[in-house]
Design a protein around this motif. Structure first.
Motif, PDB file in Angstrom:
ATOM      1  N   ARG A  86       0.970  -1.194   0.014  1.00 20.39           N
ATOM      2  CA  ARG A  86       0.068   0.037   0.023  1.00 20.39           C
ATOM      3  C   ARG A  86       0.892   1.112  -0.125  1.00 20.39           C
ATOM      4  NH1 ARG A  86      -5.164   0.882   0.911  1.00 20.39           N
ATOM      5  NH2 ARG A  86      -5.591  -1.406   0.969  1.00 20.39           N
ATOM      6  N   THR A 172      -4.134   2.462  -2.503  1.00 22.60           N
ATOM      7  CA  THR A 172      -3.534   3.969  -2.137  1.00 22.60           C
ATOM      8  C   THR A 172      -4.418   4.611  -1.248  1.00 22.60           C
ATOM      9  OG1 THR A 172      -2.384   4.114  -4.536  1.00 22.60           O
ATOM     10  CG2 THR A 172      -2.924   6.135  -3.381  1.00 22.60           C
ATOM     11  N   ASP A 173      -3.758   5.269  -0.182  1.00 22.52           N
ATOM     12  CA  ASP A 173      -4.744   5.945   0.626  1.00 22.52           C
ATOM     13  C   ASP A 173      -4.225   7.667   0.673  1.00 22.52           C
ATOM     14  OD1 ASP A 173      -6.494   4.041   2.494  1.00 22.52           O
ATOM     15  OD2 ASP A 173      -4.599   3.103   2.004  1.00 22.52           O
ATOM     16  N   LEU A 198      -3.826   8.209  -9.226  1.00 29.66           N
ATOM     17  CA  LEU A 198      -4.671   7.449  -8.583  1.00 29.66           C
ATOM     18  C   LEU A 198      -5.378   6.327  -9.434  1.00 29.66           C
ATOM     19  CD1 LEU A 198      -6.893   9.506  -6.175  1.00 29.66           C
ATOM     20  CD2 LEU A 198      -5.069   7.833  -5.481  1.00 29.66           C
ATOM     21  N   ARG A 200      -8.293   4.271  -9.715  1.00 25.64           N
ATOM     22  CA  ARG A 200      -9.527   4.828  -8.837  1.00 25.64           C
ATOM     23  C   ARG A 200     -10.438   3.642  -8.618  1.00 25.64           C
ATOM     24  NH1 ARG A 200     -11.348  10.463 -11.806  1.00 25.64           N
ATOM     25  NH2 ARG A 200      -9.479  11.229 -11.940  1.00 25.64           N
ATOM     26  N   TYR A 203      -8.601   3.338  -4.045  1.00 28.16           N
ATOM     27  CA  TYR A 203      -8.170   4.310  -3.156  1.00 28.16           C
ATOM     28  C   TYR A 203      -9.168   4.898  -2.242  1.00 28.16           C
ATOM     29  CZ  TYR A 203     -11.133   7.927  -5.383  1.00 28.16           C
ATOM     30  OH  TYR A 203     -11.990   8.493  -5.441  1.00 28.16           O
TER      31      TYR A 203
END
Length: 231
Positions: A86, A172-173, A198, A200, A203
Motif C-alpha cells: 500500500r 492507495t490512501d 490514482l 480509482r 483508493y
C-alpha cells in the motif's frame, strides 16, 4: 506486524516521524524512517533511490510519504511495483509525469521561493501558526523545536520534474489535513492533476484535520490511522 517506510517532506529528516514511529513500534510494527540527503547536490532521482533502498528486498511494505516526499515515493513505486502492499500519501498525492514541486502554487510563488535560495538550498519556513494558520496549524509550542532541527532543502529536488510511466498504483490512501475530505473527492472527480496517478478502483481518502504537518500536530492519531491502514 506491518513494515512501514516513512518519507518526510521538505526540510526534514527521519526524526520528523519519531512521534508516529514510537507507537507503531510499540504495537509491534517495523518502522524505517528515511532521512533524505539535504545537500545542495541532491536530486529527485537521488531521493527516489533512497526510498527504494529503504524498502530494499522486502515485500508487503506500506510506503508512507508526506508532502514533497510524495514525489520520490511516486517515482519509487515504478521501481518497487508489487513489493508494496500500500502507498499512503499524507498531504500529497500520486502526481503525474512531468510534475514539479516548485510549480504547484504558480509562477509567482515559485519566484518568491527561488529568491530566498542560498547556495542551492531553500531555507525552512517559520513553522509558526501566527504566520500561516492553515499550514502551521496545531504547531503551537512546537515551532521552535521543529525550526531548530529543520535544515535548508536542496532546491534542485523541488525544480526537478517527476518522471513516471505507469498510472497503475498499489492500493492507495490519501490523508488530508488542510483540505476538507469533500474537497479532495471533488478534485479527484474533476481529474485534478495532483491526483492523476490514482488507481480509482482502489483508493481511500481519510480526513485528519490539522495543519500541513500531522506527524507533529496529531502524531498519535496519525499512527493509529496508519496501523489501521496497514492491517
Amino acid at each position: 506486524m506491518t513494515e512501514f517506510v516513512l518519507v518526510p517532506g521538505m526540510w526534514l529528516g527521519g526524526w520528523a516521524w519519531d512521534s508516529v514511529a514510537a507507537p507503531l513500534r510499540s504495537a509491534g510494527h517495523e518502522v524505517t524512517a528515511v532521512s533524505p540527503d539535504l545537500a545542495a547536490t541532491a536530486t529527485l532521482d537521488s531521493h527516489t533511490a533512497q526510498v527504494v533502498a529503504a524498502v530494499g528486498d522486502r515485500s508487503g511494505v506500506v510506503l508512507v510519504a508526506h508532502s514533497y516526499g510524495g514525489f520520490p515515493a511516486r517515482a519509487a513505486v515504478e521501481v518497487l511495483g508489487g513489493r508494496l502492499a500500500r502507498v499512503v500519501y499524507v498531504e500529497s498525492g500520486p502526481m503525474p509525469d512531468g510534475s514539479v514541486q516548485a510549480d504547484f502554487e504558480g509562477p509567482s510563488a515559485r519566484a518568491a521561493a527561488e529568491a530566498t535560495v542560498v547556495d542551492g538550498l531553500l531555507p525552512p519556513p517559520s513553522f509558526d501558526p501566527a504566520d500561516n494558520p492553515v499550514l502551521f496549524g496545531g504547531l503551537d509550542g512546537l515551532s521552535a523545536t521543529i525550526r531548530a532541527r529543520a535544515l535548508p532543502h536542496p532546491w534542485s529536488t523541488a525544480t526537478g520534474a517527476l518522471r513516471v510511466r505507469s498510472l497503475e498504483q498499489p492500493p492507495t490512501d490519501l490523508v488530508c489535513s488542510t483540505f476538507p475530505e469533500a474537497a479532495v473527492h471533488e478534485m479527484i472527480a474533476a481529474g485534478h492533476p495532483y491526483f492523476a496517478g490514482l488507481d480509482r478502483r482502489d483508493y481511500r481518502v481519510h480526513a485528519l484535520p490539522t495543519g500541513h504537518w500531522p506527524m507533529f500536530s496529531r502524531p498519535s492519531d496519525l499512527a493509529s490511522l496508519l496501523a489501521t491502514l496497514g492491517s
